[in-house]
Write an enzyme that holds these catalytic residues in place. Structure first.
Site, PDB file in Angstrom:
ATOM      1  N   THR A 169      -0.834  -1.013  -3.138  1.00 55.75           N
ATOM      2  CA  THR A 169      -1.306  -2.023  -4.328  1.00 55.75           C
ATOM      3  C   THR A 169      -3.040  -2.281  -3.764  1.00 55.75           C
ATOM      4  OG1 THR A 169       0.657  -3.321  -4.172  1.00 55.75           O
ATOM      5  CG2 THR A 169      -1.212  -4.282  -4.988  1.00 55.75           C
ATOM      6  N   THR A 223      -5.629  -4.063  -3.367  1.00 57.30           N
ATOM      7  CA  THR A 223      -6.200  -5.290  -3.317  1.00 57.30           C
ATOM      8  C   THR A 223      -7.124  -5.469  -2.129  1.00 57.30           C
ATOM      9  OG1 THR A 223      -4.220  -6.075  -2.425  1.00 57.30           O
ATOM     10  CG2 THR A 223      -4.317  -6.271  -4.803  1.00 57.30           C
ATOM     11  N   ALA A 282      -2.146  -8.066   8.252  1.00 53.16           N
ATOM     12  CA  ALA A 282      -2.537  -8.160   6.821  1.00 53.16           C
ATOM     13  C   ALA A 282      -3.659  -7.701   6.466  1.00 53.16           C
ATOM     14  CB  ALA A 282      -2.347  -9.818   6.511  1.00 53.16           C
ATOM     15  N   LYS A 283      -4.056  -7.707   5.055  1.00 53.41           N
ATOM     16  CA  LYS A 283      -5.372  -6.964   4.820  1.00 53.41           C
ATOM     17  C   LYS A 283      -6.418  -7.708   5.204  1.00 53.41           C
ATOM     18  CE  LYS A 283      -3.551  -4.256   0.817  1.00 53.41           C
ATOM     19  NZ  LYS A 283      -2.980  -4.446  -0.353  1.00 53.41           N
ATOM     20  N   ARG A 284      -6.286  -9.006   5.612  1.00 46.01           N
ATOM     21  CA  ARG A 284      -7.392  -9.672   6.449  1.00 46.01           C
ATOM     22  C   ARG A 284      -7.900  -9.217   7.589  1.00 46.01           C
ATOM     23  NH1 ARG A 284      -3.174 -12.922   6.243  1.00 46.01           N
ATOM     24  NH2 ARG A 284      -2.358 -13.612   8.567  1.00 46.01           N
TER      25      ARG A 284
END
Ligand code: GLU
Length: 287
Positions: free
Chosen positions: A12, A14, A254-256
């Protein structure tokens, strides 16, 4: 003869992908190769609020750098094109129509925030999602005459007293209880797009996916999706859930986590081979 193996990797867009994504996709690729099957790349860009074309492109570039390749998808056409979910809307609408006609879903004007406020913590687990209150459900048949989804959310009416049991290829038997582990969930959003749960089922089925490889964070989603397969009269694929990768303090990636994004690792001069031999790579895998 059993159908030949078909897997997929479905990021995804994002944010930048991190090492945990790369590991799940690597496992998906290895399983497809070992089975002598096909691997499809699908860009899950269905959410117009959160997905950006630059992240879709970076996912492709970073995974290629990492050593992943696929048989169908960006730059490699095949019978299941197009590979961007945002271009596959007609199929999702057909599925919405089917679910609506069968009385499986209903229109709902409650927001995610309303649900979080109303729901008591269902159990001690911090990750547990708030359960949509049963008392908010409309009468059976609500929405059945709608011609189109319109500017409202639609939810799947989860059966009462039902356990969802499936045999995960890696974890063995997994069990979830409807209305305890998850409640009525979104299948269509008021901004005009299907929710992840619906889009992923429709596409996995349309693309002939025989095994879904995804992270363990999606186990409950798998249980929800099995209800959608059943309602649409479709045979589900098998599922292989991978362990989640954690950082050095035990936090799930996580994407962070910018420092473990493939982009930053690459710019910092790491090699994909070294990353695949690192402790991070093996975390959680040796169970
Ligand atoms: N697109 C989803 C994600 O990146 C994964 C979908 C799936 O494997 O079902 O989280």
């Amino acid at each position: 003869m059993s159908p030949s193996y078909c897997g997929r990797i479905a990021p995804t867009p994002t944010g930048y992908l991190h090492l945990g994504h790369a590991r799940t996709f690597w496992i998906a690729m290895e399983r497809a190769r070992e089975a002598g099957g096909t691997l499809i790349y699908r860009d899950e860009d269905i959410d117009p609020q959160r997905c950006l074309p630059e992240y879709a492109q970076s996912a492709i570039d970073d995974l290629r750098w990492f050593g992943c390749d696929w048989d169908e998808g960006p730059d490699v056409n095949g019978p299941h094109a197009p590979y961007r979910q945002s271009q596959r809307m007609d199929r999702f609408l057909q599925a919405w129509e089917h679910l609506k006609k069968g009385g499986y879903i209903y229109p709902c004007d409650k927001s995610r925030k309303d649900v979080s406020r109303a729901a008591q913590a269902p159990h001690a687990d911090d990750d547990a999602e708030p359960i949509y209150p049963e008392s908010w459900r409309p009468a059976l048949g609500a929405g059945r005459t709608a011609k189109e989804p319109g500017a409202t959310n639609w939810r799947f009416r989860v059966p009462n007293d039902r356990e969802i049991i499936f045999d995960d290829v890696r974890l063995g038997p997994c069990e979830f209880e409807c209305l305890r582990d998850f409640g009525d969930f979104l299948v269509w959003r008021k901004d005009g797009v299907p929710a992840y749960e619906l889009a992923v089922v429709v596409d996995d089925n349309a693309m002939g996916i025989t095994e879904v490889v995804r992270g363990e964070d999606l186990l409950i989603s798998t249980a929800r999706q099995l209800l959608i397969y059943e309602a649409l009269g479709l045979t589900p694929p098998q599922f292989y859930h991978t362990p989640l990768m954690c950082d050095s303090s035990g936090l799930r990636l996580a994407k962070r986590h910018r420092s473990l994004s493939l982009r930053e690792l690459r710019e910092a001069g790491h090699s994909p081979e070294a990353l695949r031999h690192s402790d991070d790579w093996w975390s959680g895998l040796e169970d």
